[in-house]
Design an enzyme around this catalytic site. Structure first.
Site, PDB file in Angstrom:
ATOM      1  CG  HIS A   1      -0.464   0.413   2.474  1.00 45.89           C
ATOM      2  ND1 HIS A   1       0.196  -0.442   3.316  1.00 45.89           N
ATOM      3  CD2 HIS A   1      -0.461   1.608   3.100  1.00 45.89           C
ATOM      4  CE1 HIS A   1       0.573   0.210   4.400  1.00 45.89           C
ATOM      5  NE2 HIS A   1       0.190   1.464   4.290  1.00 45.89           N
TER       6      HIS A   1
ATOM      7  CG  HIS B   1       5.502  -0.624   3.761  1.00 44.28           C
ATOM      8  ND1 HIS B   1       4.661  -1.092   2.774  1.00 44.28           N
ATOM      9  CD2 HIS B   1       4.840  -0.842   4.930  1.00 44.28           C
ATOM     10  CE1 HIS B   1       3.552  -1.553   3.327  1.00 44.28           C
ATOM     11  NE2 HIS B   1       3.631  -1.422   4.629  1.00 44.28           N
TER      12      HIS B   1
HETATM   13  C1  BG6 Z   1       1.415  -1.922   7.400  1.00 47.49           C
HETATM   14  C2  BG6 Z   1       2.052  -2.572   8.578  1.00 47.49           C
HETATM   15  O1  BG6 Z   1       1.805  -2.582   6.225  1.00 47.49           O
HETATM   16  O2  BG6 Z   1       1.809  -0.578   7.320  1.00 47.49           O
HETATM   17  C3  BG6 Z   1       1.712  -1.819   9.859  1.00 47.49           C
HETATM   18  O3  BG6 Z   1       1.595  -3.916   8.695  1.00 47.49           O
HETATM   19  C4  BG6 Z   1       2.040  -0.351   9.724  1.00 47.49           C
HETATM   20  O4  BG6 Z   1       2.389  -2.377  10.965  1.00 47.49           O
HETATM   21  C5  BG6 Z   1       1.430   0.206   8.444  1.00 47.49           C
HETATM   22  O5  BG6 Z   1       1.541   0.336  10.849  1.00 47.49           O
HETATM   23  C6  BG6 Z   1       1.884   1.623   8.184  1.00 47.49           C
HETATM   24  O6  BG6 Z   1       1.186   2.127   7.090  1.00 47.49           O
HETATM   25  P1  BG6 Z   1       0.667   3.630   7.083  1.00 47.49           P
HETATM   26  O7  BG6 Z   1       0.066   3.803   5.735  1.00 47.49           O
HETATM   27  O8  BG6 Z   1      -0.318   3.732   8.211  1.00 47.49           O
HETATM   28  O9  BG6 Z   1       1.887   4.458   7.312  1.00 47.49           O
END
Ligand code: BG6
Length: 390
Positions: free
Chosen positions: A167, A229
Site C-alpha cells: 500500500h 515498504h
Molecule cells: C502496514 C504494517 O503494512 O503498514 C503496519 O503492517 C504499519 O504495521 C502500516 O503500521 C503503516 O502504514 P501507514 O500507511 O499507516 O503508514
C-alpha cells in the site's frame, strides 16, 4: 465507468478491512467507480447478521456515500474448515442478481499464514470473466515459503490477475519520487555517487502493535515494514529509469536494483524493541506487556539497517534505513544528502551548517524540500540555511 463485478473481502472482521479497506471502497463509491452492480461480500468467521456486521465496523456513511451500505453483504465462512461449496453458495446469488458476468475481485485481507489455505477455495476464473486476486504482505515468511506460495497461486490464477499489494505504492509522495527524479534535470543529473553522500529512509510510527499481536509476533519490523515498504522506497529512489511505465518495465528496473543490493552482515543492522514509557504524556506499555505478546518475546519492533548497492551509480553511497513502532513521532521520509562542495573558501560555513538535503516527506506533512545555504543580507559574508519547500 462503474465496475461490474463482485468484490469478495476475506478477513471481514480484521484490522485491515476496518482500518483501511472500507474507507478506500467508500471513496471509490463516492467517485462512482463502484455502483449497485458491484456488490461487496465480506467474508468472516463470526456468525453475524448484516446489521451486526455493519455495527461492528463502526463505519458511518459520509456525504456522497449514501447507498454505499446497500452494496454490502456478509457471508459466514470458516476458512480453516469449510470447502469451496460454501463460497460458491455465497457468490452465486450475487453474480446472478447483479448481472456481473462472473467478474470477481477477491481480496485476501487475512493473516498471511492462511493464504495457501484460501487459494484453493477460490475458483479459477472463467476464461471470459474479468478476475483479480489481491494478496497483502508478507507473501511467505522467507524465500522458500514465498516460492511455495507462488506455486500454489500460479497453479490457480493467471499471473496478470494476481496482485501482491504494497500500500505504500499508493501514497502520493511515493509516486512523486519517479516524477521528481526523471522529469527534472536538476535532480536527474545529481542522482548518483558523484553528488550524493548518503540516503536516509525513515518510517517512524507512534502506534504500537495494537490488536495485531498474533500477526506481529510472527513478523516483526523486518517482515512487516522493511522487506516491503522500505525496500520499495529504496527501489524507487535508486533504480535506473524503467523503459516505460508499464508494470513489467517498472518491475524489471526495481528487481535489477534489488539484485544489486549486497546481503547485509551483522554489523550492518541493529534491532530493538519498545520498552515502557510515555509518548505525549501518555503511559505506554512495553511491547512484552501488550496483550497477546509473549513476556519473553524477542521480536524486533525497531530496525536500522545500512545497505550497500553494488551498482556504478551508487558506489560508496550508503543507504540508511530505519523503522520502528512507538517512536516519538509519526514520520515517513526519504532524505538524499549531498556531498559538501569541492571549493574550500566557504568551507568553515559549510561544515558548520547543514549539507544540501533533498527531502521527500511521504507523511504526514506531504511535500518535498531542498535545504541549501545562502548569503545572509549584510555587508559581510555570512551564510545561513534556507529551505525551498513544495
Ligand atoms: C502496514 C504494517 O503494512 O503498514 C503496519 O503492517 C504499519 O504495521 C502500516 O503500521 C503503516 O502504514 P501507514 O500507511 O499507516 O503508514
Amino acid at each position: 465507468m462503474s465496475m461490474r463485478a463482485v468484490i469478495t473481502l476475506f478477513g471481514a472482521t480484521g484490522d485491515l478491512v476496518r482500518g483501511k479497506l472500507i474507507g478506500a471502497l467508500a471513496r471509490l463509491y463516492r467517485r462512482g467507480v463502484l455502483s449497485d452492480r458491484t456488490p461487496i461480500l465480506f467474508v468472516g468467521r463470526r456468525d453475524y447478521s448484516l446489521p451486526e456486521f455493519i455495527a461492528s465496523t463502526g463505519y458511518t456513511p459520509r456525504e456522497g456515500e449514501e447507498g454505499f451500505l446497500g452494496l454490502w453483504h456478509y457471508g459466514r465462512m470458516d476458512i480453516e474448515r469449510d470447502g469451496i461449496e460454501v463460497l460458491d453458495a455465497l457468490l452465486a446469488p450475487l453474480h446472478e442478481r447483479h448481472d456481473t458476468g462472473g467478474n470477481l475481485l477477491t481480496y485476501l485481507a487475512i493473516s498471511p499464514h492462511l493464504f495457501a489455505r484460501v487459494v484453493p477455495l477460490i475458483r479459477a476464473p472463467r476464461p471470459d470473466a474479468w478476475s483479480r486476486v489481491v494478496f497483502e504482505k508478507p507473501f511467505g515468511h522467507d524465500t522458500n515459503s514465498a516460492r511455495e506460495l507462488n506455486r500454489v497461486v500460479e497453479a490457480r490464477f493467471p499471473e496478470e490477475s494476481v496482485y501482491r499489494i504494497d500500500h505504500y505504492l499508493g501514497k502520493e509522495l511515493v509516486q512523486t519520487i519517479l516524477a521528481l527524479r526523471f522529469a527534472n534535470p536538476i535532480f536527474e543529473h545529481i542522482w548518483s555517487a558523484q553528488v550524493v553522500d548518503h540516503v536516509q529512509i525513515t518510517v517512524a510510527e507512534e502506534v504500537g502493535v495494537g490488536s495485531r499481536s498474533g500477526y506481529y509476533e510472527r513478523s516483526g519490523a523486518l517482515r512487516d515494514m522493511v522487506q516491503n515498504h522500505l525496500l520499495q522506497l529504496v527501489a524507487l529512489t535508486a533504480m535506473e529509469p524503467p523503459e516505460s511505465l508499464d508494470a513489467d518495465s517498472v518491475r524489471e528496473a526495481k528487481t535489477s536494483l534489488l539484485r544489486a543490493v549486497r546481503t547485509p552482515r551483522c554489523m550492518d543492522f541493529t534491532t530493538g524493541q519498545y520498552a515502557r514509557g510515555t509518548i505525549h504524556g501518555e503511559e505506554i506499555p512495553a511491547y512484552r506487556e501488550e496483550q497477546g505478546i509473549a513476556p519473553g518475546s524477542t521480536v524486533e519492533t525497531f530496525l536500522a539497517l545500512r545497505l550497500t548497492i553494488d551498482a556504478p551509480r551508487w558506489e560508496g553511497v550508503p543507504f540508511y534505513l530505519r523503522t520502528g513502532k512507538r517512536l516519538s513521532a509519526r514520520e515517513a521520509r526519504v532524505d538524499v544528502v549531498l556531498r559538501p562542495p569541492e571549493a574550500g573558501f566557504l568551507r568553515p560555513w559549510v561544515d558548520k551548517l547543514s549539507a544540501n538535503v533533498i527531502s521527500i516527506r511521504v507523511q504526514p506533512d506531504e511535500g518535498v524540500d531542498i535545504a541549501f545555504l545562502v548569503k545572509e543580507p549584510g555587508a559581510s559574508m555570512r551564510l545561513g540555511e534556507a529551505v525551498l519547500d513544495f
